[in-house]
Design a protein around this motif. Sequence first.
Motif, PDB file in Angstrom:
ATOM      1  N   ALA A 184      41.143  -0.699  10.015  1.00 61.88           N
ATOM      2  CA  ALA A 184      41.351   0.507  10.813  1.00 61.88           C
ATOM      3  C   ALA A 184      40.799   1.711  10.059  1.00 61.88           C
ATOM      4  O   ALA A 184      40.863   1.774   8.826  1.00 61.88           O
ATOM      5  CB  ALA A 184      42.830   0.707  11.114  1.00 61.88           C
ATOM      6  N   GLU A 185      40.231   2.628  10.803  1.00 58.42           N
ATOM      7  CA  GLU A 185      39.839   3.934  10.268  1.00 58.42           C
ATOM      8  C   GLU A 185      40.831   4.928  10.865  1.00 58.42           C
ATOM      9  O   GLU A 185      40.764   5.267  12.054  1.00 58.42           O
ATOM     10  CB  GLU A 185      38.401   4.280  10.670  1.00 58.42           C
ATOM     11  N   VAL A 186      41.764   5.376  10.060  1.00 60.15           N
ATOM     12  CA  VAL A 186      42.913   6.126  10.546  1.00 60.15           C
ATOM     13  C   VAL A 186      42.767   7.616  10.269  1.00 60.15           C
ATOM     14  O   VAL A 186      42.465   8.019   9.134  1.00 60.15           O
ATOM     15  CB  VAL A 186      44.209   5.602   9.899  1.00 60.15           C
ATOM     16  N   MET A 187      42.976   8.420  11.303  1.00 62.02           N
ATOM     17  CA  MET A 187      43.008   9.865  11.124  1.00 62.02           C
ATOM     18  C   MET A 187      44.352  10.243  10.512  1.00 62.02           C
ATOM     19  O   MET A 187      45.399   9.729  10.898  1.00 62.02           O
ATOM     20  CB  MET A 187      42.841  10.582  12.466  1.00 62.02           C
ATOM     21  N   ALA A 188      44.318  11.133   9.519  1.00 65.88           N
ATOM     22  CA  ALA A 188      45.540  11.602   8.874  1.00 65.88           C
ATOM     23  C   ALA A 188      45.415  13.094   8.607  1.00 65.88           C
ATOM     24  O   ALA A 188      44.317  13.602   8.359  1.00 65.88           O
ATOM     25  CB  ALA A 188      45.788  10.843   7.574  1.00 65.88           C
TER      26      ALA A 188
END
Length: 202
Positions: free
Chosen positions: A156-160
Amino acid sequence: MHIQLTKRTTDSTAFLPLKEAKSIPFSAVDLPNTLSRFSIKPNSKLALLMQKTHQLCEAPALKSEVKHCATSLESMVDFAVSELGTNKGVQAMVTVLEDQKAPEEKNSTAKLVSDAKTMTVNCHPVTYVYLTYYCHSIAETRTYVVPFVGDDGTKAEVMAVCHTDTSEWDPKHISFKMLHVKPGNVPICHTLVEDTIVWMTS
């Protein structure tokens, strides 16, 4: 680290066409008429969640915050552009879950995509009878893209986001209780679910 990255909206929920969205008053005062229009029982679970959405949308904004609840795609884009300006390109970023599974990549690090001085607009899905987003821009916020790999190999490429100034937040905010800190002491960081949209200049 256990992070749940499930979607909050259902496949049956969609934006209304702009003309129809504008024809339905979006306010707590008009909620009974909206419930009747969509044949929703006033004491149902959905009605209560819709009421909470109005409470969120109509609550006073923080001093460093600008907020807007978008009931159409056009309304969301207009708000994002109004906050970010039209002198630069505007792009939208989201958390992405990969369908395929892959071995964990070594040396994967978080990538800073906007610093605390760069304006961003975060749009979070909220529960309503039709697709609605709670959009806001908060000063002193950093945004990252963070690579994650699950135990089963799912990537996953997760926005934070990290809110670097929380001095104006409600002292009873759940983040302070979970982290055992006080407003303004340390940055508060959290991941964003798939349906959340982060708007920023490109």
